[in-house]
Motif scaffolding. Structure first.
Motif, PDB file in Angstrom:
ATOM      1  N   TRP A   1      -2.212  -2.748  -6.784  1.00 47.28           N
ATOM      2  CA  TRP A   1      -0.822  -3.151  -7.030  1.00 47.28           C
ATOM      3  C   TRP A   1      -0.739  -4.592  -7.525  1.00 47.28           C
ATOM      4  CZ3 TRP A   1       3.641  -1.491  -8.323  1.00 47.28           C
ATOM      5  CH2 TRP A   1       4.812  -2.185  -8.029  1.00 47.28           C
TER       6      TRP A   1
ATOM      7  N   SER B   1      -0.036  -5.780 -11.494  1.00 49.61           N
ATOM      8  CA  SER B   1       1.092  -6.630 -11.855  1.00 49.61           C
ATOM      9  C   SER B   1       0.625  -7.873 -12.618  1.00 49.61           C
ATOM     10  CB  SER B   1       1.854  -7.016 -10.592  1.00 49.61           C
ATOM     11  OG  SER B   1       2.981  -7.774 -10.913  1.00 49.61           O
ATOM     12  N   GLU B   2      -0.507  -8.433 -12.212  1.00 52.23           N
ATOM     13  CA  GLU B   2      -1.015  -9.629 -12.894  1.00 52.23           C
ATOM     14  C   GLU B   2      -1.485  -9.308 -14.316  1.00 52.23           C
ATOM     15  OE1 GLU B   2      -0.438 -12.475 -12.089  1.00 52.23           O
ATOM     16  OE2 GLU B   2      -0.195 -12.537  -9.928  1.00 52.23           O
TER      17      GLU B   2
ATOM     18  N   LEU C   1       0.812   0.308 -13.555  1.00 51.13           N
ATOM     19  CA  LEU C   1       1.489  -0.314 -12.421  1.00 51.13           C
ATOM     20  C   LEU C   1       2.344   0.713 -11.683  1.00 51.13           C
ATOM     21  CD1 LEU C   1       1.898  -3.042 -11.005  1.00 51.13           C
ATOM     22  CD2 LEU C   1       3.867  -3.438 -12.462  1.00 51.13           C
TER      23      LEU C   1
ATOM     24  N   ARG D   1       1.717   2.216  -7.661  1.00 47.87           N
ATOM     25  CA  ARG D   1       2.649   1.978  -6.558  1.00 47.87           C
ATOM     26  C   ARG D   1       2.560   3.024  -5.450  1.00 47.87           C
ATOM     27  NH1 ARG D   1       4.472   0.926  -2.830  1.00 47.87           N
ATOM     28  NH2 ARG D   1       6.161  -0.440  -2.169  1.00 47.87           N
TER      29      ARG D   1
ATOM     30  N   LEU E   1       0.180   2.642  -2.110  1.00 52.68           N
ATOM     31  CA  LEU E   1       0.566   1.935  -0.883  1.00 52.68           C
ATOM     32  C   LEU E   1       1.265   2.871   0.098  1.00 52.68           C
ATOM     33  CD1 LEU E   1       2.150  -1.186  -2.638  1.00 52.68           C
ATOM     34  CD2 LEU E   1      -0.167  -1.025  -1.754  1.00 52.68           C
TER      35      LEU E   1
ATOM     36  N   GLN F   1       9.013   0.513  -0.082  1.00 53.81           N
ATOM     37  CA  GLN F   1       8.026   0.851   0.944  1.00 53.81           C
ATOM     38  C   GLN F   1       8.704   1.340   2.232  1.00 53.81           C
ATOM     39  OE1 GLN F   1       4.864   0.812   0.169  1.00 53.81           O
ATOM     40  NE2 GLN F   1       3.878   1.133   2.136  1.00 53.81           N
TER      41      GLN F   1
ATOM     42  N   TYR G   1       9.743   6.397  -3.830  1.00 61.93           N
ATOM     43  CA  TYR G   1       8.986   6.597  -5.068  1.00 61.93           C
ATOM     44  C   TYR G   1       9.682   7.577  -6.007  1.00 61.93           C
ATOM     45  CZ  TYR G   1       4.606   6.596  -7.779  1.00 61.93           C
ATOM     46  OH  TYR G   1       3.651   6.429  -8.745  1.00 61.93           O
TER      47      TYR G   1
ATOM     48  N   ARG H   1      10.944  -6.310 -12.569  1.00 65.97           N
ATOM     49  CA  ARG H   1       9.663  -6.803 -13.079  1.00 65.97           C
ATOM     50  C   ARG H   1       9.809  -7.742 -14.264  1.00 65.97           C
ATOM     51  NH1 ARG H   1       6.176  -9.105 -14.038  1.00 65.97           N
ATOM     52  NH2 ARG H   1       3.942  -8.891 -13.722  1.00 65.97           N
TER      53      ARG H   1
END
Lengths: 675, 675
Positions: free
Chosen positions: A414, A418-419, A439, A443, A446, B422, B429, B443
């Motif tokens: 994750w 994102s980076e 990305l 998700r 998690l 989360q 999701y 984002r």
């Protein structure tokens, strides 16, 4: 010191010990609800019944030991041929994914390309871990992990295949009898039949034991009638074979009837099975997720998996055994992303310089490299241990370590995802580039296979339990053991006590066997010794914090979720550092290609993680001056009560407050105080 | 101490100071490329030419001061009527968004509902900050921030409106002449015309000065011909009026011709304007983003915005002035999300308990609350300061603070968005719930209006420059000032030197006016004093680190991006803590509704952030034992060279290494060593 004073010391120590440890020994007796949260009947049993069984890395760590067998030698394949064969397979898979799989298209259309599915079948990817006698590839955990590195090119396919074999058909592998295996595995291995795992229900996500689906046995005892609704079932729209969990009535030894979970192998053709519409999801969009409804579905009695009433244990075994694989699949994906993102950074120019010359970009690349290296190291260390069977042919219980790998790698996926998008800037946000899809796909990691929140509690509670059980055992020996046992136990307890209580370090840090100057134990390359010392220092503080916190909270530690979370974080860090050390040590000793490059990565990773642990360890001290527990409790209570943000708006009061009577009053008061 | 020794002391101090500070004074002379990166001709000028002008919070902080005027009193509206009016407006907007805007549908269709656009026009939202004389609402920055809290319900609309007014038409407001304002603003205010901001080009993202679009003046001097391609232009598909930046040839004072950026107001009807296809994006999907191409577009000379060649400054002024608004729009959105997510947590039961009873869930709610409070506090503190005009009617330069607000709030939006998803688990999701869309929308905040990477460098470099300039000024006074000035300057420098050099704290921490026991300055409520002391302690260490690092790196600090990033992080934290303190102090003194609840939030936020700063500050020490600069450089160099992950695979060598000759050799060596 005479004999008398020694006796007094011992008896005093015993007394202290009793006072000191008594409070937290009940920690092993958890409430029923907590026990379920542990999700691990399996691991718990090991702790409580068989101390003989070789403990895992995490359980050893909980007891204040560093399991050197995990760190050195770092696991590997058996022969050159094994390696060659594995490389051939993974090259084939890699080629297939780069040439035949259009992930962008499948994501857009939210469906798999049938030709891709056929290709996966041809390569045998539907039966990677099914034994060869049943038509599968019969890969070991290490080999499976390697292949997954390539499969993870497409998130949706990874999830579909995992739903099929890591959970869907895993129950048959783990708990199926010979007939069941012979009937189902061959066609599952080829992908002719596709499997699904049906556990989750609308009111039962993390809390798997609370399912409502029910199976009742017909009077002739030959057929179960299945009724209930399962949701978010991957492959649920087309799976032919489903491992379904349902409540059944079981007669206890005392004759009482009790609801217990039973696992069933259900064929879609049994009837009464309907699937809902596919869910529209953030990511892994090509994969099929939907509800599956069972209405009086008749299941033959021989399709019970394992024992009637033994389903919960099977469910947890299935889930626990599959999680480790996320490590290598994430590492594989991140390695590919690192390559493309570096390509971008070395070609894009801004401010007259390549992006790759910017320190702030290099830091992202560096951080990603460390995370890949750690995820990879943890994944193969865990898979390698899982491949070592005991004298009965059983694999060891690596459920805690697998959970650690899952937590670490999902979070790496994750944050690095994102980076990577960020390095691309605006370009990364566009669907022309694959980063936004990766990305979105990342998700889910998690959340599924156990949310990282629940898994952290699982990791920490398992370790706390083990620490408690170990202490209980020592206390027992100190009281009832024979002469030598008793003496060792008493001295152990005394040393423990002194170490934990003493704020000054008048006892040297323990070496834990990692950097001890005994030739037989020193498996570390010279350049790795400093890193080893950092790990040992963390382990030493970690065990002290376990004792301090068990003493402080006693069995109530199970309700201190933030404390448990911190313990889990530290343990995960220690596991990651140890895996990195073990792997790099091997590379250095064997002078592997690029081993000096690896050494830089390993050194930096361990330095950074050690420092991170120092901060975490500090927060477990009591008192911890920056603790916000009280504030958190009161703020949350109020918000939860009102279910909204409660602060008055900054603009709510319009008075310029220097003119406000209250303010003037305040000023006046201060003046008076000073006079 | 006699006169003689005092003189020696002074002359020695002067000598030390010279040695000590000489190295970093050139820090103010940046390279051209760095100067562009500063993105702030505006702020830089202020620093270098007019020290009289009131400094901002960040510039004061760089010079080792805490600007009390920013903290107390926390800004507010002028009258009760203002508040009432503003509440009416924002209620109307909120009602509109909750009743008329179907964000899920617009996201799915990647298009705005025309009825929604009409509704926005009716409420005047296309002209919120356009003065009333031109048909706008004429809102102040604080009022605008408040309205944005409601608009941010829909990310795509927020972006569309921001592209229109915060950047698209802002140039006309800032730099337009009377004719231009009269011609364009009225129809832009009603939304009859929609505006866009055309700066970014394929090869020019963060590096705005490197654009290639060109405008050439016709021989009669009446028309410019515009040629070039702009990309990722929000509203680019339908905007009627565009602020376009292009290179133009400008004659310098010395007669040389030079390329300089000029800003133009371009109407689509001028001709030669074509828009590309809308980009398919991760989020803010309803908003229109596309390329805009100019081919011999004729632009009348009177449509030059500001001066020919003055375009870069205008671009930066526009961008700098708009960023602050992200704080309140994020806070607004997160407040709504906090409410719905708490609703979920209080109704969903797992393990026999409500989710909201889990410590690990409460921690997420708490963390989100702190971040909302901080983002809100920073946003309104900054907006409030921007509303205070100087004697010439000019707003202060808050570009550094606005960048801080943007960085903080965008990252809060991203992390809280992910945590909300989360908390919902698998449900989050799915597209049935709005969380995945909110996360996708969030984002972009980390990228546009200046990537957070570039903005962090901007924040830190601006502060470093100011710190350097301040020291230069003091040194000059110490050499050339009149008696008293000289003496003060020398003593200042000496104190500075002693503070920075002394590792022991024989000089007490400075109070910076926040918690000093002078009645006139003590604007703090008793319950806030401890928090104030924490801020002061951070500020004290911060200034020491500035001096240490300027001394260490001299002007080369501009290339130490990670050092700069850390400085920026600390400064942002201090700004956030100060805003939180100022706001909560007002709430406590006036006994606002729920002020004790606010106090808990403010106290916890400041404690946590203070602790975070301690870790960051430590990493700026030299030597810092956990520094990985060397490793990072070498690892990145190798990866960038090869453009891929370089470590050998963990399975690459199959030997069990206890049997490997090298390992045996290693063992032998150790044995020899021990003998």
């Amino acid at each position: 010191m005479g004999l008398y004073s020694l006796n007094v010391l011992v008896s005093n120590t015993m007394r202290y010990q009793r006072l000191y440890f008594q409070q937290f020994i009940p920690a092993v007796a958890l409430q029923a609800s907590q026990r379920q949260m542990l999700l691990q009947s399996n691991a718990r049993e090991t702790v409580l019944t068989s101390h003989q069984r070789s403990a895992s890395f995490a359980r050893d760590l909980a007891a204040g030991k560093l399991n050197m067998k995990w760190i050195c030698p770092y696991p590997t394949l058996k022969t050159e041929d094994d390696l060659k064969e594995l490389n051939q397979l993974s090259d084939t898979v890699a080629k297939f994914f780069s040439e035949k799989v259009d992930s962008t298209k499948m994501d857009r259309e939210a469906n798999f390309d049938p030709a891709v599915i056929e290709g996966l079948k041809d390569m045998g990817l539907f039966g990677t871990q099914i034994p060869e006698e049943y038509g599968g590839l019969g890969l070991s955990n290490v080999q499976y992990a390697r292949v997954l590195e390539e499969v993870s090119t497409d998130g949706a396919i990874t999830v579909m295949l995992a739903a099929h074999q890591a959970i869907g058909l895993k129950g048959i592998l783990i708990a199926g009898n010979k007939e069941q295996k012979e009937k189902y595995l061959p066609r599952l291995a080829t992908g002719e039949w596709i499997a699904a795992f049906c556990l989750t229900e609308p009111s039962s996500g993390s809390d798997a034991a609370s399912i409502q689906t029910r199976a009742t046995l017909s009077e002739d005892g030959k057929t179960w009638l299945l009724n209930g609704e399962k949701i978010w079932i991957t492959n649920g729209g087309f799976a032919d074979i489903m491992t379904v969990f349902a409540k059944t009535q079981v007669e206890e030894a005392n004759g009482e009837l009790k609801d217990k979970v039973t696992a069933f192998i259900v064929e879609r053709t049994f009837g009464g099975v309907t699937s809902g519409n596919p869910e529209d999801k953030l990511g892994i969009r090509a994969s099929n997720t939907c509800s599956v409804n069972f209405e009086n579905t008749p299941v033959p009695a021989e399709n019970v998996l394992g024992e009637v009433g033994g389903g919960f244990k099977i469910a947890m075994k299935i889930l626990n055994s599959g999680r480790f694989s996320m490590g290598s699949s994430v590492a594989g994906q991140l390695k590919r992303m690192l390559a493309t993102v570096t390509e971008h950074a070395t070609t894009r120019t801004q401010f007259g310089r390549k992006l790759s010359e910017f320190g702030i970009i290099q830091d992202k690349i560096f951080d990603m490299t460390l995370k890949i290296y750690a995820a990879e190291s943890m994944a193969y260390m865990t898979a390698g241990q899982m491949d070592i069977l005991d004298e009965n042919g059983d694999p060891p219980d690596c459920s805690i370590e697998a959970a650690m790998v899952k937590i670490y790698s999902s979070e790496a996926a994750w944050s690095c995802g994102s980076e990577c998008l960020q390095i691309l800037g605006g370009l990364g946000y566009m669907k022309d580039m694959p980063y936004e899809r990766m990305l979105r796909d990342a998700r889910i990691l998690l959340i599924f296979e156990g949310t990282n929140e629940i898994l952290r509690l699982y990791v920490a509670l398992s370790m706390m339990q083990y620490a408690g059980a170990k202490l209980q055992q020592r206390l027992k020996l100190a009281k009832q053991g024979d002469g030598r046992e008793r003496w060792t136990a008493i001295m152990d307890l005394f040393r423990e006590y002194m170490r934990v209580e003493s704020s000054t370090k008048f006892l040297p840090n323990r070496s834990f066997g990692l950097t001890a100057p005994h030739a037989t134990k020193t498996w570390l390359h010279d350049s790795m010794v400093n890193s080893g010392k950092m790990i040992e220092a963390n382990v030493d503080s970690f065990r002290k914090r376990i004792y301090l916190n068990l003493r402080k909270y006693g069995k109530k530690i199970q309700d201190e979720q933030l404390v448990l979370k911190t313990f889990a974080d530290i343990a995960i860090n220690i596991y990651a550092m140890s895996a990195v050390l073990g792997r790099c040590n091997k590379a250095k000793i064997l002078s592997l290609r690029n081993c000096d490059h690896e050494k830089l990565i390993a050194t930096a990773f361990i330095k950074k993680t050690y420092k991170e642990n120092l901060v975490l360890l500090e927060s477990l001290l009591d008192p911890y001056p920056f603790d916000c527990k009280e504030e958190s409790k009161r703020v949350c209570d109020a918000i939860i009560e009102e279910r909204r943000y409660l602060c008055s708006h900054p603009l709510e009061v319009v008075h310029r407050y220097q003119e406000h009577p209250k303010y003037l009053e305040h000023l006046e008061r201060i003046k008076l105080l000073r006079e």
